[in-house]
Structures are given as structure tokens and as C-alpha cells.
Write a protein that holds these residues in place. Structure first.
Motif, PDB file in Angstrom:
ATOM      1  N   CYS A 179     -14.994  -7.354 -68.319  1.00  0.00           N
ATOM      2  CA  CYS A 179     -15.858  -8.711 -67.967  1.00  0.00           C
ATOM      3  C   CYS A 179     -15.312  -9.312 -67.136  1.00  0.00           C
ATOM      4  CB  CYS A 179     -16.231  -9.490 -69.202  1.00  0.00           C
ATOM      5  SG  CYS A 179     -17.281  -8.545 -70.390  1.00  0.00           S
ATOM      6  N   ASP A 180     -14.063  -9.586 -67.186  1.00  0.00           N
ATOM      7  CA  ASP A 180     -13.412 -10.357 -66.021  1.00  0.00           C
ATOM      8  C   ASP A 180     -13.672  -9.770 -64.726  1.00  0.00           C
ATOM      9  OD1 ASP A 180     -12.707 -12.265 -67.936  1.00  0.00           O
ATOM     10  OD2 ASP A 180     -10.438 -11.545 -68.089  1.00  0.00           O
ATOM     11  N   GLU A 181     -13.184  -8.429 -64.669  1.00  0.00           N
ATOM     12  CA  GLU A 181     -13.136  -7.654 -63.449  1.00  0.00           C
ATOM     13  C   GLU A 181     -14.700  -7.897 -62.979  1.00  0.00           C
ATOM     14  OE1 GLU A 181     -12.453  -3.367 -63.828  1.00  0.00           O
ATOM     15  OE2 GLU A 181     -10.385  -3.957 -64.910  1.00  0.00           O
ATOM     16  N   LEU A 182     -15.746  -7.886 -63.780  1.00  0.00           N
ATOM     17  CA  LEU A 182     -17.208  -7.855 -63.402  1.00  0.00           C
ATOM     18  C   LEU A 182     -17.575  -9.115 -62.843  1.00  0.00           C
ATOM     19  CD1 LEU A 182     -19.051  -5.655 -66.168  1.00  0.00           C
ATOM     20  CD2 LEU A 182     -18.778  -5.085 -63.569  1.00  0.00           C
ATOM     21  N   ASP A 183     -16.838 -10.149 -63.637  1.00  0.00           N
ATOM     22  CA  ASP A 183     -17.078 -11.829 -63.003  1.00  0.00           C
ATOM     23  C   ASP A 183     -16.484 -11.659 -61.558  1.00  0.00           C
ATOM     24  OD1 ASP A 183     -18.345 -12.637 -65.308  1.00  0.00           O
ATOM     25  OD2 ASP A 183     -16.491 -13.216 -66.344  1.00  0.00           O
ATOM     26  N   GLU A 184     -15.298 -11.329 -61.279  1.00  0.00           N
ATOM     27  CA  GLU A 184     -14.680 -11.374 -60.081  1.00  0.00           C
ATOM     28  C   GLU A 184     -15.496 -10.596 -59.189  1.00  0.00           C
ATOM     29  OE1 GLU A 184     -12.028 -12.929 -58.461  1.00  0.00           O
ATOM     30  OE2 GLU A 184     -12.038 -13.740 -60.283  1.00  0.00           O
ATOM     31  N   GLU A 185     -15.958  -9.621 -59.326  1.00  0.00           N
ATOM     32  CA  GLU A 185     -17.121  -8.902 -58.367  1.00  0.00           C
ATOM     33  C   GLU A 185     -18.045  -9.573 -58.177  1.00  0.00           C
ATOM     34  OE1 GLU A 185     -19.263  -4.599 -58.391  1.00  0.00           O
ATOM     35  OE2 GLU A 185     -17.325  -4.516 -59.401  1.00  0.00           O
ATOM     36  N   VAL A 186     -18.772 -10.285 -59.025  1.00  0.00           N
ATOM     37  CA  VAL A 186     -20.009 -11.104 -58.915  1.00  0.00           C
ATOM     38  C   VAL A 186     -19.567 -12.378 -57.942  1.00  0.00           C
ATOM     39  CG1 VAL A 186     -21.449 -12.937 -60.009  1.00  0.00           C
ATOM     40  CG2 VAL A 186     -21.014 -10.613 -61.007  1.00  0.00           C
ATOM     41  N   LYS A 187     -18.451 -12.863 -58.203  1.00  0.00           N
ATOM     42  CA  LYS A 187     -18.039 -13.906 -57.318  1.00  0.00           C
ATOM     43  C   LYS A 187     -17.866 -13.707 -55.795  1.00  0.00           C
ATOM     44  CE  LYS A 187     -15.334 -16.529 -60.707  1.00  0.00           C
ATOM     45  NZ  LYS A 187     -14.073 -16.928 -61.337  1.00  0.00           N
ATOM     46  N   GLU A 188     -17.269 -12.416 -55.750  1.00  0.00           N
ATOM     47  CA  GLU A 188     -16.983 -11.824 -54.427  1.00  0.00           C
ATOM     48  C   GLU A 188     -18.499 -11.504 -53.701  1.00  0.00           C
ATOM     49  OE1 GLU A 188     -14.559  -8.515 -53.828  1.00  0.00           O
ATOM     50  OE2 GLU A 188     -13.111  -9.250 -55.668  1.00  0.00           O
ATOM     51  N   LEU A 189     -19.365 -10.930 -54.666  1.00  0.00           N
ATOM     52  CA  LEU A 189     -20.678 -10.745 -53.947  1.00  0.00           C
ATOM     53  C   LEU A 189     -21.383 -12.091 -53.676  1.00  0.00           C
ATOM     54  CD1 LEU A 189     -21.469  -7.722 -56.262  1.00  0.00           C
ATOM     55  CD2 LEU A 189     -21.047  -7.644 -53.718  1.00  0.00           C
ATOM     56  N   THR A 190     -21.178 -13.093 -54.545  1.00  0.00           N
ATOM     57  CA  THR A 190     -21.790 -14.065 -54.034  1.00  0.00           C
ATOM     58  C   THR A 190     -21.364 -14.858 -52.786  1.00  0.00           C
ATOM     59  OG1 THR A 190     -22.244 -14.551 -56.576  1.00  0.00           O
ATOM     60  CG2 THR A 190     -22.344 -16.503 -55.228  1.00  0.00           C
ATOM     61  N   LEU A 232     -23.909 -14.055 -45.795  1.00  0.00           N
ATOM     62  CA  LEU A 232     -25.053 -13.583 -44.939  1.00  0.00           C
ATOM     63  C   LEU A 232     -26.021 -14.376 -45.156  1.00  0.00           C
ATOM     64  CD1 LEU A 232     -24.908  -9.878 -46.915  1.00  0.00           C
ATOM     65  CD2 LEU A 232     -24.401 -10.458 -44.331  1.00  0.00           C
ATOM     66  N   LYS A 233     -26.325 -15.189 -46.133  1.00  0.00           N
ATOM     67  CA  LYS A 233     -27.213 -16.141 -46.207  1.00  0.00           C
ATOM     68  C   LYS A 233     -27.078 -17.106 -44.869  1.00  0.00           C
ATOM     69  CE  LYS A 233     -29.671 -19.485 -49.156  1.00  0.00           C
ATOM     70  NZ  LYS A 233     -29.630 -20.412 -50.509  1.00  0.00           N
TER      71      LYS A 233
END
Length: 119
Positions: free
Chosen positions: A67-78, A84-85
């Protein structure tokens, strides 16, 4: 003879008492074995439960880590999507400025055509 009969009766009573005691001892030993087996079973269940708990805790830690890894991935994507925005907004502003310039040039061209009556 009476003394002998009393003596035999006394010995028979003692023998019956001993048989009763032997039976009681056998019953107690049997119960003790049953309780001992039950205790071993409970100890095994306790150890099994401990192992299951340990395995579950390990699994929970693994899932929390994921979950922590996925949270980090979400932060990076955000962060990436925010960049990009911003780039898209900048490109949009640039396009709007160019469209405005194109409109100005088309208006100038229309004015020149009017003046020189060009189609």
C-alpha cells in the motif's frame, strides 16, 4: 473357627477395598491420560494459532508495504500529471495567443482586400 471366619471376612473386606482402590487408581490414571492428551492438543492448537497469527502479521506487513508503494506511485503520478496539466495550460495559452494573432492578421487581410477590392 469364628476367629478364623472373622479374619477371612476381614481379609476379603481388605481385598475388596484394595480392588476398589485399584479401580479408582486406574480411573484416575485414565482421566489423567485423557487430560494430558487434551492439554497436548490445546498446546498444539495454541502453537498452530501462534503460527497462523505470525503468518497473518507477516501478510499484513507485506500488504501495508505494498500500500505504501502504491501511495508513492500515486504521488509520483499526481506530480507528473500536475506537470503535464501545467504544460497543457501553457500550450493552451500559446494556442489562444496564436489564434488571436491569426484573427488579427485575417482582419488586416480583410481590410486590405476592402481597400484594394481583392477577392
Amino acid at each position: 473357627k469364628q476367629w478364623y471366619q472373622r479374619r477371612v471376612r476381614g481379609l476379603k473386606d481388605a481385598q475388596d477395598t484394595l480392588k476398589l482402590q485399584a479401580s479408582t487408581i486406574a480411573t484416575i490414571k485414565s482421566e489423567k491420560e485423557r487430560y494430558k492428551a487434551e492439554l497436548e492438543s490445546l498446546n498444539f492448537s495454541k502453537e498452530e494459532s501462534y503460527n497462523e497469527k505470525r503468518n497473518l502479521n507477516t501478510r499484513i506487513k507485506l500488504l501495508k508495504s505494498k500500500c505504501d508503494e502504491l501511495d508513492e506511485e500515486v504521488k509520483e503520478l499526481t506530480r507528473g500529471s500536475t506537470g503535464l496539466k501545467q504544460k497543457m495550460e501553457e500550450k493552451g495559452r500559446q494556442c489562444a495567443e496564436k489564434n488571436e494573432r491569426i484573427n488579427e492578421l485575417e482582419n488586416e487581410l480583410a481590410a486590405i482586400r476592402l481597400v484594394y477590392k481583392i477577392k
